[in-house]
Design a protein around this motif. Structure first.
Motif, short mmCIF file in Angstrom:
data_model
loop_
_atom_site.label_atom_id
_atom_site.label_comp_id
_atom_site.label_asym_id
_atom_site.label_seq_id
_atom_site.Cartn_x
_atom_site.Cartn_y
_atom_site.Cartn_z
N GLY A 1 0.85 -0.82 0.32
CA GLY A 1 -0.07 0.49 0.15
C GLY A 1 0.94 0.99 -0.05
O GLY A 1 1.74 0.88 -0.02
N ARG A 2 0.32 2.38 -0.72
CA ARG A 2 0.91 3.90 -0.45
C ARG A 2 0.49 4.90 -0.25
O ARG A 2 -0.78 5.02 -1.05
CB ARG A 2 1.45 4.17 -2.13
CG ARG A 2 2.57 5.14 -1.86
CD ARG A 2 2.85 5.32 -3.17
NE ARG A 2 3.22 6.50 -3.34
CZ ARG A 2 4.27 6.62 -4.13
NH1 ARG A 2 5.06 5.57 -3.63
NH2 ARG A 2 4.82 8.15 -3.54
N ALA A 3 0.27 5.39 0.58
CA ALA A 3 -0.22 6.79 1.36
C ALA A 3 0.14 8.28 1.09
O ALA A 3 1.32 7.68 1.44
CB ALA A 3 -0.40 6.50 2.64
N SER A 4 -0.19 9.28 0.77
CA SER A 4 0.07 10.17 0.67
C SER A 4 0.92 10.63 2.64
O SER A 4 -0.71 10.46 3.09
CB SER A 4 -0.47 11.29 0.27
OG SER A 4 -0.48 11.39 -0.91
N GLY A 5 1.85 11.71 2.47
CA GLY A 5 1.94 12.08 3.66
C GLY A 5 2.66 11.00 4.94
O GLY A 5 2.77 9.53 3.90
N THR A 6 3.16 11.16 5.44
CA THR A 6 4.12 10.23 6.30
C THR A 6 3.58 10.10 7.62
O THR A 6 4.10 9.93 8.48
CB THR A 6 5.93 10.94 7.19
OG1 THR A 6 4.72 12.58 7.52
CG2 THR A 6 6.72 11.99 5.98
N ASP A 7 1.88 10.41 7.79
CA ASP A 7 1.14 9.97 9.10
C ASP A 7 0.79 8.87 8.84
O ASP A 7 -0.07 8.19 9.29
CB ASP A 7 0.13 10.57 9.33
CG ASP A 7 -0.36 11.82 8.35
OD1 ASP A 7 -0.30 11.46 7.35
OD2 ASP A 7 -1.44 12.38 8.83
N GLY A 8 0.55 8.44 7.36
CA GLY A 8 -0.12 7.05 6.86
C GLY A 8 0.21 5.86 8.27
O GLY A 8 1.55 5.59 8.71
N THR A 9 -0.77 4.60 8.17
CA THR A 9 -0.44 3.70 8.94
C THR A 9 -0.67 2.69 8.37
O THR A 9 -1.09 2.62 7.06
CB THR A 9 -1.64 3.49 9.71
OG1 THR A 9 -2.62 3.32 9.40
CG2 THR A 9 -1.77 5.43 10.84
N CYS A 10 0.05 1.81 8.64
CA CYS A 10 -0.39 -0.22 7.89
C CYS A 10 -0.86 -1.16 8.84
O CYS A 10 -0.76 -0.54 10.20
CB CYS A 10 1.22 -0.16 7.39
SG CYS A 10 2.10 0.25 6.49
N ASP A 11 -1.04 -2.11 8.28
CA ASP A 11 -1.24 -3.23 8.89
C ASP A 11 -0.81 -3.63 10.44
O ASP A 11 0.74 -3.59 9.38
CB ASP A 11 -1.80 -3.91 8.77
CG ASP A 11 -3.64 -3.99 8.05
OD1 ASP A 11 -4.08 -3.04 8.62
OD2 ASP A 11 -4.41 -4.86 7.19
N ASP A 12 -0.39 -4.02 11.29
CA ASP A 12 0.37 -4.83 11.93
C ASP A 12 1.47 -6.19 10.87
O ASP A 12 2.70 -5.36 12.01
CB ASP A 12 -0.15 -5.44 13.45
CG ASP A 12 -0.35 -4.24 13.90
OD1 ASP A 12 -0.73 -3.91 13.85
OD2 ASP A 12 -1.52 -4.64 14.72
N GLN A 13 1.39 -6.63 10.43
CA GLN A 13 1.79 -7.48 9.06
C GLN A 13 2.91 -7.18 8.48
O GLN A 13 3.97 -7.71 7.86
CB GLN A 13 1.47 -8.90 9.20
CG GLN A 13 0.84 -8.23 7.31
CD GLN A 13 -0.94 -7.90 8.21
OE1 GLN A 13 -1.58 -7.68 8.74
NE2 GLN A 13 -1.72 -8.10 7.08
N TYR A 14 3.07 -5.88 8.99
CA TYR A 14 3.54 -4.73 7.33
C TYR A 14 4.43 -4.00 8.14
O TYR A 14 4.45 -3.40 8.98
CB TYR A 14 2.73 -4.17 6.24
CG TYR A 14 1.83 -5.27 5.70
CD1 TYR A 14 2.37 -5.89 5.30
CD2 TYR A 14 0.43 -4.52 6.18
CE1 TYR A 14 1.35 -7.10 4.15
CE2 TYR A 14 -0.35 -5.34 5.11
CZ TYR A 14 -0.15 -6.53 4.72
OH TYR A 14 -1.24 -7.68 3.84
#
Length: 130
Positions: free
Chosen positions: A97-110
């Motif tokens: 996954g990719r999100a704009s900004g540095t405050d994006g979140t990821c699921d725990d396994q990533y």
């Protein structure tokens, strides 16, 4: 008596000899070619650093971390990512996954990787492949 020279002319100055044309030597040509190659390599390195690797990675791409600290713990150091084919042994992470900004979140396994600066802040969610 002699007649004075016209204004703006110096009677004691001799006309300048014509400057001979410079000859192209092998050394001068070689220096020019080497200079162009060095500038090209530096420009290419700068381009791939700022606009390549993680900066252009999207979901589904695979990445290779170019330095040792990034392979063990992704948050340590400044990984030099490059996009590689997912079927090669060099592929270490898959972008999920990719999100704009540095405050994006990821699921725990990533693993989460952020990059900021120069108006191109983003967050990548990475799945370790090894």
């Amino acid at each position: 008596m002699t007649t004075p020279p016209p204004p703006g002319q110096n009677p004691y100055r001799h006309p300048a000899a014509p400057v001979p044309a410079r000859r192209w030597s092998v050394r001068r040509v070689l220096k020019g070619v080497v200079s162009v190659v060095v500038v090209g390599v530096v420009a290419y390195g700068g381009y791939t650093t700022w606009f390549g690797g993680a900066a252009t990675a999207d979901a589904g791409d695979c990445l290779h971390a170019g330095n040792a600290t990034a392979t063990a713990v992704i948050s340590v150091g400044d990984p030099e990512f490059e996009i590689v084919d997912c079927g090669t042994p060099e592929a270490q992470f898959k972008v999920t996954g990719r999100a704009s900004g540095t405050d994006g979140t990821c699921d725990d396994q990533y693993q989460r990787y952020t990059q900021g600066g120069a108006g191109r802040d983003f967050t990548l969610c990475l799945e370790p492949l090894k």
